[in-house]
Scaffold this motif. Structure first.
Motif, PDB file in Angstrom:
ATOM      1  N   TYR A   1       0.806  -1.231   0.000  1.00 37.02           N
ATOM      2  CA  TYR A   1       0.000   0.000   0.000  1.00 37.02           C
ATOM      3  C   TYR A   1       0.840   1.283   0.000  1.00 37.02           C
ATOM      4  N   GLY A   2       2.167   1.130  -0.111  1.00 36.85           N
ATOM      5  CA  GLY A   2       3.033   2.304  -0.242  1.00 36.85           C
ATOM      6  C   GLY A   2       3.152   3.135   1.026  1.00 36.85           C
ATOM      7  N   VAL A   3       3.121   2.459   2.187  1.00 30.06           N
ATOM      8  CA  VAL A   3       3.225   3.171   3.468  1.00 30.06           C
ATOM      9  C   VAL A   3       4.211   2.436   4.379  1.00 30.06           C
ATOM     10  N   THR A   4       4.613   3.111   5.448  1.00 32.51           N
ATOM     11  CA  THR A   4       5.451   2.476   6.470  1.00 32.51           C
ATOM     12  C   THR A   4       4.574   2.199   7.684  1.00 32.51           C
ATOM     13  N   LEU A   5       4.517   0.942   8.094  1.00 35.09           N
ATOM     14  CA  LEU A   5       3.643   0.535   9.198  1.00 35.09           C
ATOM     15  C   LEU A   5       4.501   0.006  10.346  1.00 35.09           C
ATOM     16  N   LYS A   6       4.518   0.759  11.453  1.00 33.31           N
ATOM     17  CA  LYS A   6       5.373   0.364  12.571  1.00 33.31           C
ATOM     18  C   LYS A   6       4.590  -0.127  13.776  1.00 33.31           C
ATOM     19  N   THR A   7       3.393   0.392  13.982  1.00 34.07           N
ATOM     20  CA  THR A   7       2.622   0.018  15.175  1.00 34.07           C
ATOM     21  C   THR A   7       1.400  -0.808  14.773  1.00 34.07           C
ATOM     22  N   ARG A   8       0.858  -1.511  15.759  1.00 35.56           N
ATOM     23  CA  ARG A   8      -0.333  -2.339  15.487  1.00 35.56           C
ATOM     24  C   ARG A   8      -1.506  -1.458  15.048  1.00 35.56           C
ATOM     25  N   ASP A   9      -1.652  -0.291  15.680  1.00 32.96           N
ATOM     26  CA  ASP A   9      -2.750   0.603  15.304  1.00 32.96           C
ATOM     27  C   ASP A   9      -2.627   1.075  13.852  1.00 32.96           C
ATOM     28  N   GLU A  10      -1.386   1.267  13.397  1.00 33.69           N
ATOM     29  CA  GLU A  10      -1.179   1.673  11.997  1.00 33.69           C
ATOM     30  C   GLU A  10      -1.528   0.540  11.029  1.00 33.69           C
ATOM     31  N   VAL A  11      -1.307  -0.690  11.475  1.00 34.75           N
ATOM     32  CA  VAL A  11      -1.540  -1.857  10.615  1.00 34.75           C
ATOM     33  C   VAL A  11      -3.032  -2.100  10.373  1.00 34.75           C
ATOM     34  N   VAL A  12      -3.860  -1.871  11.398  1.00 39.03           N
ATOM     35  CA  VAL A  12      -5.279  -2.277  11.345  1.00 39.03           C
ATOM     36  C   VAL A  12      -6.015  -1.786  10.091  1.00 39.03           C
ATOM     37  N   PRO A  13      -5.972  -0.480   9.752  1.00 41.60           N
ATOM     38  CA  PRO A  13      -6.748  -0.048   8.578  1.00 41.60           C
ATOM     39  C   PRO A  13      -6.307  -0.706   7.276  1.00 41.60           C
ATOM     40  N   TYR A  14      -5.002  -1.026   7.164  1.00 39.17           N
ATOM     41  CA  TYR A  14      -4.509  -1.649   5.925  1.00 39.17           C
ATOM     42  C   TYR A  14      -4.838  -3.142   5.895  1.00 39.17           C
ATOM     43  N   ALA A  15      -4.867  -3.782   7.059  1.00 40.69           N
ATOM     44  CA  ALA A  15      -5.333  -5.170   7.121  1.00 40.69           C
ATOM     45  C   ALA A  15      -6.808  -5.229   6.721  1.00 40.69           C
ATOM     46  N   LYS A  16      -7.575  -4.227   7.156  1.00 38.20           N
ATOM     47  CA  LYS A  16      -8.996  -4.162   6.767  1.00 38.20           C
ATOM     48  C   LYS A  16      -9.134  -3.960   5.255  1.00 38.20           C
ATOM     49  N   ARG A  17      -8.260  -3.136   4.695  1.00 40.41           N
ATOM     50  CA  ARG A  17      -8.303  -2.908   3.245  1.00 40.41           C
ATOM     51  C   ARG A  17      -8.035  -4.204   2.485  1.00 40.41           C
TER      52      ARG A  17
ATOM     53  N   GLU B   1       6.770  -6.596  17.691  1.00 37.59           N
ATOM     54  CA  GLU B   1       5.559  -5.809  17.992  1.00 37.59           C
ATOM     55  C   GLU B   1       4.320  -6.690  18.178  1.00 37.59           C
ATOM     56  N   GLY B   2       4.441  -7.985  17.909  1.00 36.51           N
ATOM     57  CA  GLY B   2       3.287  -8.870  18.069  1.00 36.51           C
ATOM     58  C   GLY B   2       2.564  -9.083  16.765  1.00 36.51           C
ATOM     59  N   GLY B   3       1.251  -8.786  16.739  1.00 37.60           N
ATOM     60  CA  GLY B   3       0.516  -9.014  15.508  1.00 37.60           C
ATOM     61  C   GLY B   3      -0.904  -8.498  15.565  1.00 37.60           C
ATOM     62  N   VAL B   4      -1.561  -8.591  14.400  1.00 39.05           N
ATOM     63  CA  VAL B   4      -2.936  -8.128  14.227  1.00 39.05           C
ATOM     64  C   VAL B   4      -3.676  -9.177  13.402  1.00 39.05           C
ATOM     65  N   LEU B   5      -4.932  -9.438  13.773  1.00 35.41           N
ATOM     66  CA  LEU B   5      -5.802 -10.272  12.952  1.00 35.41           C
ATOM     67  C   LEU B   5      -7.093  -9.514  12.665  1.00 35.41           C
ATOM     68  N   VAL B   6      -7.433  -9.398  11.389  1.00 35.84           N
ATOM     69  CA  VAL B   6      -8.786  -8.989  11.003  1.00 35.84           C
ATOM     70  C   VAL B   6      -9.448 -10.254  10.485  1.00 35.84           C
ATOM     71  N   SER B   7     -10.454 -10.739  11.215  1.00 39.87           N
ATOM     72  CA  SER B   7     -11.010 -12.067  10.935  1.00 39.87           C
ATOM     73  C   SER B   7     -12.164 -12.004   9.938  1.00 39.87           C
ATOM     74  N   ALA B   8     -12.567 -13.176   9.468  1.00 40.65           N
ATOM     75  CA  ALA B   8     -13.591 -13.286   8.429  1.00 40.65           C
ATOM     76  C   ALA B   8     -14.927 -12.686   8.864  1.00 40.65           C
ATOM     77  N   ASP B   9     -15.162 -12.639  10.182  1.00 42.76           N
ATOM     78  CA  ASP B   9     -16.417 -12.053  10.665  1.00 42.76           C
ATOM     79  C   ASP B   9     -16.259 -10.574  11.027  1.00 42.76           C
ATOM     80  N   GLY B  10     -15.120  -9.978  10.633  1.00 49.54           N
ATOM     81  CA  GLY B  10     -14.929  -8.536  10.810  1.00 49.54           C
ATOM     82  C   GLY B  10     -14.339  -8.116  12.142  1.00 49.54           C
ATOM     83  N   GLN B  11     -14.060  -9.080  13.022  1.00 44.71           N
ATOM     84  CA  GLN B  11     -13.454  -8.723  14.315  1.00 44.71           C
ATOM     85  C   GLN B  11     -11.983  -8.324  14.110  1.00 44.71           C
ATOM     86  N   VAL B  12     -11.497  -7.471  15.017  1.00 49.60           N
ATOM     87  CA  VAL B  12     -10.086  -7.064  14.988  1.00 49.60           C
ATOM     88  C   VAL B  12      -9.440  -7.485  16.304  1.00 49.60           C
ATOM     89  N   PHE B  13      -8.354  -8.231  16.210  1.00 51.66           N
ATOM     90  CA  PHE B  13      -7.602  -8.655  17.391  1.00 51.66           C
ATOM     91  C   PHE B  13      -6.184  -8.104  17.280  1.00 51.66           C
TER      92      PHE B  13
END
Length: 301
Positions: free
Chosen positions: A190-206, A222-234
């Motif tokens: 997506y042409g961006v630099t993603l360093k934090t989990r909060d920064e990752v979430v919108p692009y994972a949703k995209r 930093e751990g990780g992020v999951l955007v699941s099939a039912d739309g939940q964000v972990f």
């Protein structure tokens, strides 16, 4: 049934060298030989977590025979295709003041070999899982991922894709069950630099909006992020520990996610098991085992 595909498996020759220098003889202080390849790693960790899988891919020569032997020795059902020309690659991973890798080329894969792979994949159907991951060697068509997904489209096979850039983005219209970019790969797309989990979430949703059902983003320390099939964000920070070897950590996350989901049906548990599996592999010189994963899951509560 779970199948993994590794297009270009390797024998990984891992060495440590004190103060590596070019142009002179260097002596190793540590040596290890492992079967390499992202799909193979997924199969081994799935086996360690108690779930059988079949490892598919292309092998050639004496190195190919040794890869198959080591995969079988790890308790994985090896169902590789023998390629006539060339040899499976040896990847030298040199750990010194800096880490250096020398990766081999791999064998010459023919159209007949590709048809053999298709024949093995054609048995998959409703409820089966296929993991395709890693780079495509230059002897294979660049759209190999899309060809496989188009071929299996509509059969109810849950397809997991772990690949970079175009290999990943081009398969999103086929709605892969799980994709697992890391934060750097996701940022590159997506042409961006993603360093934090909060920064990752919108692009994972995209990426989920673009077609992926579940988007698991690994972020090393930093751990990780999951955007699941039912739309939940972990989101979760990483487990505490000393990184010994990060090779295979991402593949271990994929195996942990699948194992957790099969065992509990819970995306949250699958996410936690994914992170614990990745960390367990990173914290040791071998791939994650069930006791190590469970210990990390217990400590993160």
């Amino acid at each position: 049934m779970i199948c993994t595909v590794t297009f270009n498996p390797s024998l990984d020759y891992i060495v440590r060298v004190d103060d590596m220098r070019l142009g002179v003889i260097n002596r190793t202080t540590y040596e290890q030989v492992l079967p390499g390849g992202k799909g193979i790693n997924v199969s081994i960790v799935l086996g360690n977590l108690g779930h059988a899988s079949r490892a598919l891919g292309f092998l050639a020569g004496f190195t190919g025979a040794e890869i198959a032997r080591r995969v079988s020795e790890a308790g994985v059902s090896a169902d590789f295709i023998e390629v006539a020309e060339g040899m499976s690659r040896i990847n030298a991973k040199i750990k010194s003041n800096e880490e250096t890798e020398l990766n081999g080329q791999g064998p010459l894969i023919t159209e007949e070999n590709i048809e053999e792979l298709y024949a093995k994949l054609d048995v998959l159907g409703e409820g089966d899982t296929l993991v395709i991951s890693g780079s495509v060697p230059n002897t294979l068509p660049g759209d190999m991922y899309e060809r496989i997904m188009a071929r299996l489209d509509g059969r109810g096979v849950r397809i997991v894709v772990d690949a970079e850039r175009d290999l990943l983005t081009r398969v999103l219209p086929y709605k892969p069950f799980l994709v697992k970019p890391n934060n750097i790969e996701l940022g590159d797309i997506y042409g961006v630099t993603l360093k934090t989990r909060d920064e990752v979430v919108p692009y994972a949703k995209r990426m989920r909006e673009a077609g992926a059902q579940n988007v698991l983003v690994s972020m090393a320390g930093e751990g990780g992020v999951l955007v699941s099939a039912d739309g939940q964000v972990f989101q979760s920070p990483a487990a505490k520990g000393t990184v010994v070897n990060s090779v295979g950590a991402g593949d271990s996350s994929v195996a942990g996610f699948l194992a957790g989901l099969m065992e509990t049906g819970s995306y949250e548990t699958a996410f936690r098991m994914a992170l614990a599996s990745g960390s367990a592999s990173a914290f040791s010189d071998h791939l994650a085992t069930r006791p190590e994963v469970e210990a990390l899951m217990a400590s993160s509560h």
